[in-house]
Design an enzyme around this catalytic site. Structure first.
Site, PDB file in Angstrom:
ATOM      1  N   CYS A  74      69.199  39.596  35.648  1.00 45.78           N
ATOM      2  CA  CYS A  74      70.587  39.344  35.278  1.00 45.78           C
ATOM      3  C   CYS A  74      71.235  38.689  36.483  1.00 45.78           C
ATOM      4  O   CYS A  74      71.169  39.220  37.602  1.00 45.78           O
ATOM      5  CB  CYS A  74      71.276  40.675  34.953  1.00 45.78           C
ATOM      6  N   GLU A 153      74.778  34.606  21.390  1.00 46.42           N
ATOM      7  CA  GLU A 153      74.486  35.845  20.664  1.00 46.42           C
ATOM      8  C   GLU A 153      74.784  35.694  19.182  1.00 46.42           C
ATOM      9  O   GLU A 153      74.193  36.362  18.343  1.00 46.42           O
ATOM     10  CB  GLU A 153      75.238  37.008  21.297  1.00 46.42           C
ATOM     11  N   CYS A 185      72.665  31.977  34.246  1.00 42.31           N
ATOM     12  CA  CYS A 185      72.881  33.127  33.370  1.00 42.31           C
ATOM     13  C   CYS A 185      71.649  33.222  32.480  1.00 42.31           C
ATOM     14  O   CYS A 185      71.151  32.198  32.006  1.00 42.31           O
ATOM     15  CB  CYS A 185      74.143  32.926  32.531  1.00 42.31           C
ATOM     16  N   HIS A 187      71.184  34.043  29.568  1.00 44.51           N
ATOM     17  CA  HIS A 187      71.301  33.563  28.182  1.00 44.51           C
ATOM     18  C   HIS A 187      71.106  32.044  28.073  1.00 44.51           C
ATOM     19  O   HIS A 187      70.725  31.535  27.022  1.00 44.51           O
ATOM     20  CB  HIS A 187      72.699  33.859  27.630  1.00 44.51           C
TER      21      HIS A 187
END
Ligand code: DGL
Length: 276
Positions: A74, A153, A185, A187
Site C-alpha cells: 500500500c 472499485e 497507488c 489500484h
C-alpha cells in the site's frame, strides 16, 4: 537453501492484490498471505497516526503467521509507516515506494518524473524524497487523484467519466512534459489503459507492483530465503470486512480465483459473516 515460511503482505483494501499478483508471477513457489483492511479503508484520507496504528495492528496479526518477510503493499501505508514497521519487527519489511521511485529514475530520459497517488501519499512527499535520494537532478511533479480508487472499485475502467476525470487530473503533468509516470497507488495498474492514453504513447508508466516484486525477489535471494517448492495453498486472503460483490472484485484484481476468503473482526479473530 530453501525457506518455506510465507511472505505476508497487506494493503488498506484489495488494491494490493496487484502486488500479490506480480509477486506470484515472479515467484510461483512462494506461499503468500494477504491482508486487506476493507473494514477501515480508505487510508488515503487518514492521518499519519491512524495509518501507522492500523499498519502496526495488521503487522502484529501477520507476524502470527511466522512470515519470512512483510510487504507493505500500500503506497499510503508505505509513505507513512514503513520506517516504524521496520523498527518493530526483526524480519525484512519492504514497501512499494522505493522500488517504484528507483524504476522511474532508471526510465526517465528527460529527467522529469510524474507521480500520482492518494492525497495522503502525495502530501507525504515520500516519492519526491525517494526519487531525489536516487538522483537529486530528477524533477518530480505530483498530483493526487482521489477519485480514481472509487472509480476502479466500481469497475469503471474505461467509461467516458473516467477518461474525463483522468484528463482533468493529469493535464498538469502532461503540460509539464513528464516522460515517466509513477502509478503511486496499488489500484492504479487497473487504470493503466486510460492513464496511458491520456498521458500519451511516449510516457512510460511505472507500475510499483512489478518493481516491488523484483525487490522482493532480490531481497529473498540475497538472504538465501527463496522457497524451493510450494507446499500447501499458494495464497491465502484475509479481509477485515466482506460484502457480496467483493469476491468478484478480488478475483478481478488477482486475475485468478481462490477457494476461500477469510474474514476477521476488529480483534483480528476469524469470523463467519451471514450470507457470504
Ligand atoms: N491502497 C492505497 C494505496 O496504495 C489506496 C487506497 C486507500 O486510500 O486506502 O495508496
Amino acid at each position: 537453501m530453501s525457506e518455506e515460511r510465507p511472505i505476508c503482505m497487506f494493503d488498506s483494501g484489495i488494491g494490493g492484490l496487484t502486488v500479490l499478483r506480480a509477486i506470484g508471477d515472479r515467484l510461483p513457489d512462494e506461499r503468500i498471505i494477504y491482508f486487506g483492511d476493507t473494514a477501515r479503508l480508505p487510508y488515503g484520507t487518514k492521518s499519519r497516526e491512524t495509518i501507522t496504528r492500523f499498519s502496526r495492528e495488521i503487522v502484529e496479526f501477520l507476524m502470527g503467521k511466522r512470515p519470512k518477510m512483510i510487504v507493505v503493499a500500500c503506497n499510503t501505508a508505505s509513505a507513512y509507516s514503513l520506517a516504524d514497521l521496520q523498527g518493530a519487527v526483526d524480519i525484512p519489511v519492504i514497501g512499494v515506494i522505493k522500488p517504484g521511485a528507483r524504476a522511474a529514475v532508471r526510465a526517465t530520459r528527460n529527467r522529469k518524473v510524474g507521480v500520482i497517488g492518494t492525497r495522503a501519499t502525495i502530501q507525504s512527499g515520500a516519492y519526491l524524497d525517494a526519487v531525489q535520494a536516487d538522483d537529486p537532478g530528477v524533477k518530480v511533479f505530483s498530483k493526487d487523484c482521489p477519485l480514481f480508487v472509487p472509480l476502479i472499485e466500481e469497475g469503471w475502467m474505461d467509461q467516458q467519466v473516467t477518461i474525463d476525470i483522468a484528463e482533468e487530473y493529469l493535464k498538469h503533468l502532461v503540460e509539464c512534459g513528464v516522460d515517466t509516470l509513477i502509478l503511486g497507488c496499488t489500484h492504479y495498474p487497473l487504470l493503466k489503459k486510460v492513464i496511458g492514453r491520456v498521458m500519451g504513447r511516449d510516457v512510460i508508466l511505472v507500475d510499483s507492483a512489478e518493481e516491488t516484486a523484483l525487490e522482493v525477489e532480490h531481497a529473498l535471494a540475497g538472504l538465501g530465503q527463496l522457497s524451493g517448492s510450494l507446499l500447501g495453498p499458494r495464497c491465502e486472503v484475509f479481509l477485515s470486512d466482506m460484502h457480496l460483490n467483493l469476491r468478484l472484485e478480488v478475483e478481478r484484481f488477482l486475475g485468478f480465483s481462490i477457494p476461500r476468503i477469510r474474514v476477521v473482526n476488529s480483534e483480528f479473530e476469524e469470523i463467519r459473516l451471514q450470507g457470504i
